[in-house]
Write a protein that holds these residues in place. Structure first.
Motif, PDB file in Angstrom:
ATOM      1  N   ALA A   1      37.081  85.652   4.782  1.00  0.00           N
ATOM      2  CA  ALA A   1      37.286  84.200   4.662  1.00  0.00           C
ATOM      3  C   ALA A   1      36.796  83.489   5.918  1.00  0.00           C
ATOM      4  O   ALA A   1      36.136  82.442   5.839  1.00  0.00           O
ATOM      5  CB  ALA A   1      38.763  83.896   4.423  1.00  0.00           C
ATOM      6  N   GLY A   2      37.103  84.052   7.093  1.00  0.00           N
ATOM      7  CA  GLY A   2      36.640  83.445   8.343  1.00  0.00           C
ATOM      8  C   GLY A   2      35.128  83.420   8.451  1.00  0.00           C
ATOM      9  O   GLY A   2      34.536  82.432   8.903  1.00  0.00           O
ATOM     10  N   GLN A   3      34.465  84.501   8.016  1.00  0.00           N
ATOM     11  CA  GLN A   3      33.002  84.539   8.046  1.00  0.00           C
ATOM     12  C   GLN A   3      32.400  83.498   7.108  1.00  0.00           C
ATOM     13  O   GLN A   3      31.413  82.831   7.450  1.00  0.00           O
ATOM     14  CB  GLN A   3      32.530  85.940   7.671  1.00  0.00           C
ATOM     15  N   LEU A   4      32.990  83.352   5.922  1.00  0.00           N
ATOM     16  CA  LEU A   4      32.494  82.357   4.973  1.00  0.00           C
ATOM     17  C   LEU A   4      32.664  80.942   5.518  1.00  0.00           C
ATOM     18  O   LEU A   4      31.764  80.102   5.395  1.00  0.00           O
ATOM     19  CB  LEU A   4      33.211  82.499   3.636  1.00  0.00           C
ATOM     20  N   LEU A   5      33.807  80.665   6.110  1.00  0.00           N
ATOM     21  CA  LEU A   5      34.055  79.324   6.657  1.00  0.00           C
ATOM     22  C   LEU A   5      33.070  79.007   7.776  1.00  0.00           C
ATOM     23  O   LEU A   5      32.579  77.870   7.884  1.00  0.00           O
ATOM     24  CB  LEU A   5      35.496  79.221   7.158  1.00  0.00           C
ATOM     25  N   THR A   6      32.776  80.000   8.601  1.00  0.00           N
ATOM     26  CA  THR A   6      31.785  79.797   9.668  1.00  0.00           C
ATOM     27  C   THR A   6      30.401  79.527   9.081  1.00  0.00           C
ATOM     28  O   THR A   6      29.679  78.628   9.531  1.00  0.00           O
ATOM     29  CB  THR A   6      31.728  81.037  10.578  1.00  0.00           C
ATOM     30  N   HIS A   7      30.048  80.297   8.058  1.00  0.00           N
ATOM     31  CA  HIS A   7      28.742  80.109   7.410  1.00  0.00           C
ATOM     32  C   HIS A   7      28.660  78.735   6.747  1.00  0.00           C
ATOM     33  O   HIS A   7      27.642  78.034   6.876  1.00  0.00           O
ATOM     34  CB  HIS A   7      28.531  81.206   6.370  1.00  0.00           C
ATOM     35  N   TRP A   8      29.721  78.321   6.044  1.00  0.00           N
ATOM     36  CA  TRP A   8      29.710  77.016   5.375  1.00  0.00           C
ATOM     37  C   TRP A   8      29.651  75.875   6.377  1.00  0.00           C
ATOM     38  O   TRP A   8      29.027  74.853   6.111  1.00  0.00           O
ATOM     39  CB  TRP A   8      30.948  76.879   4.496  1.00  0.00           C
ATOM     40  N   ARG A   9      30.297  76.053   7.509  1.00  0.00           N
ATOM     41  CA  ARG A   9      30.272  74.995   8.521  1.00  0.00           C
ATOM     42  C   ARG A   9      28.863  74.777   9.052  1.00  0.00           C
ATOM     43  O   ARG A   9      28.492  73.668   9.438  1.00  0.00           O
ATOM     44  CB  ARG A   9      31.232  75.355   9.658  1.00  0.00           C
ATOM     45  N   ARG A  10      28.080  75.838   9.072  1.00  0.00           N
ATOM     46  CA  ARG A  10      26.711  75.741   9.581  1.00  0.00           C
ATOM     47  C   ARG A  10      25.706  75.378   8.491  1.00  0.00           C
ATOM     48  O   ARG A  10      24.549  75.068   8.814  1.00  0.00           O
ATOM     49  CB  ARG A  10      26.315  77.075  10.218  1.00  0.00           C
ATOM     50  N   ALA A  11      26.121  75.460   7.219  1.00  0.00           N
ATOM     51  CA  ALA A  11      25.234  75.118   6.100  1.00  0.00           C
ATOM     52  C   ALA A  11      25.517  73.672   5.702  1.00  0.00           C
ATOM     53  O   ALA A  11      26.600  73.373   5.200  1.00  0.00           O
ATOM     54  CB  ALA A  11      25.481  76.060   4.923  1.00  0.00           C
ATOM     55  N   PRO A  12      24.589  72.757   5.912  1.00  0.00           N
ATOM     56  CA  PRO A  12      24.871  71.327   5.717  1.00  0.00           C
ATOM     57  C   PRO A  12      25.344  70.972   4.317  1.00  0.00           C
ATOM     58  O   PRO A  12      26.160  70.073   4.146  1.00  0.00           O
ATOM     59  CB  PRO A  12      23.520  70.662   6.031  1.00  0.00           C
TER      60      PRO A  12
END
Length: 266
Positions: free
Chosen positions: A19-30
């Protein structure tokens, strides 16, 4: 005797890491922040400027009590759709298969994705609510009502995210996801959030009041106004459980099939 506690601990820890990895990825994906926060915030401001005075004149109540819940749920759905668009790429590139082959609990990938969706939705709901406060929205409920207010969109997005997963891991592109989002967002805006059901033709009332988003948006409106809408919350929960029971197994089977395919689709 110690295997089950270890298994449960492993599932929780691994799900939180994913979940933490996904949230980090989504934060960087506009596209995900845009669909989760900017899009519903823009809708909230535009709708308030266009229909705010009219609804206040018709109902005697600020339109924000309906618009804030409506836009929060619309943002949850559109954000989940944006996050799900990457699943077909992850399938075809073999990423799902590599994750499946790791010595992890097989349920952690899906569980972690749903946890990430829940956290993203709660955060975006809080931001949209704060924007509503800036426009004049006032929350009259207590701490429990506020917690329920933030949790209702989470309940919706978990079911919608399972539907997105069930379709995305099988689809060749995002066309089917768009067809899934259209009726969902239409149902949100066809609820009591905007416009009031009473302002529409009477023949539409039964259809609008029987659709699943009506009690969900209505419960958020009542919570914001200081009420405790147990009946609406129960109806929304029943709808969520029914729909979750339908799409949940499809999501699990589809994800497993996609992960075991080894990214061979093309």
């Amino acid at each position: 005797m110690t295997a089950n506690p270890r298994l449960r601990s492993s599932l929780v820890n691994e799900s939180l890491v994913i979940a933490g990895q996904l949230l980090t990825h989504w934060r960087r994906a506009p596209v995900v922040p845009i669909q989760s926060v900017l899009f519903p915030t823009f809708l909230l401001i535009i709708y308030y400027l266009l229909v705010g005075k009219s609804i206040l004149r018709i109902t005697g109540t600020s339109s924000l009590y309906g618009l804030v819940p409506t836009c929060a749920i619309a943002g949850a759905i559109s954000g989940s759709l944006a996050a799900g668009l990457s699943l077909s790429f992850e399938r075809d590139s073999g990423l799902l298969s590599r994750l499946w082959a790791l010595p992890l609990n097989r349920a952690s990938a899906l569980t972690g994705r749903l946890i990430a969706e829940a956290v993203r939705t709660m955060a975006s709901t809080a931001v949209i609510t704060l924007v509503g406060v800036g426009l004049g929205f006032r929350f009259h409920g207590g701490p429990l009502a506020l917690l329920l207010f933030l949790f209702v969109p989470v309940m919706v997005v978990i079911v919608f995210a399972m539907a997105v997963i069930a379709i995305a891991v099988r689809a060749k592109d995002g066309t089917m996801l768009i067809w899934l989002a259209l009726p969902a967002i239409t149902a949100v805006f066809a609820s009591s959030g905007s416009p009031p059901v009473e302002s529409l033709p009477s023949w539409m009332w039964p259809l609008l009041r029987l659709q699943p988003m009506e009690p969900i948006v209505g419960s958020m409106r009542a919570l914001a106004q200081g009420g405790l809408p147990l009946q609406a919350l129960l109806q929304g929960l029943i709808w969520t459980v029914i729909l979750g029971a339908l799409v949940g197994p499809l999501a699990i089977r589809g994800y497993r099939a996609a992960a075991e395919s080894g990214g061979s689709r093309g």
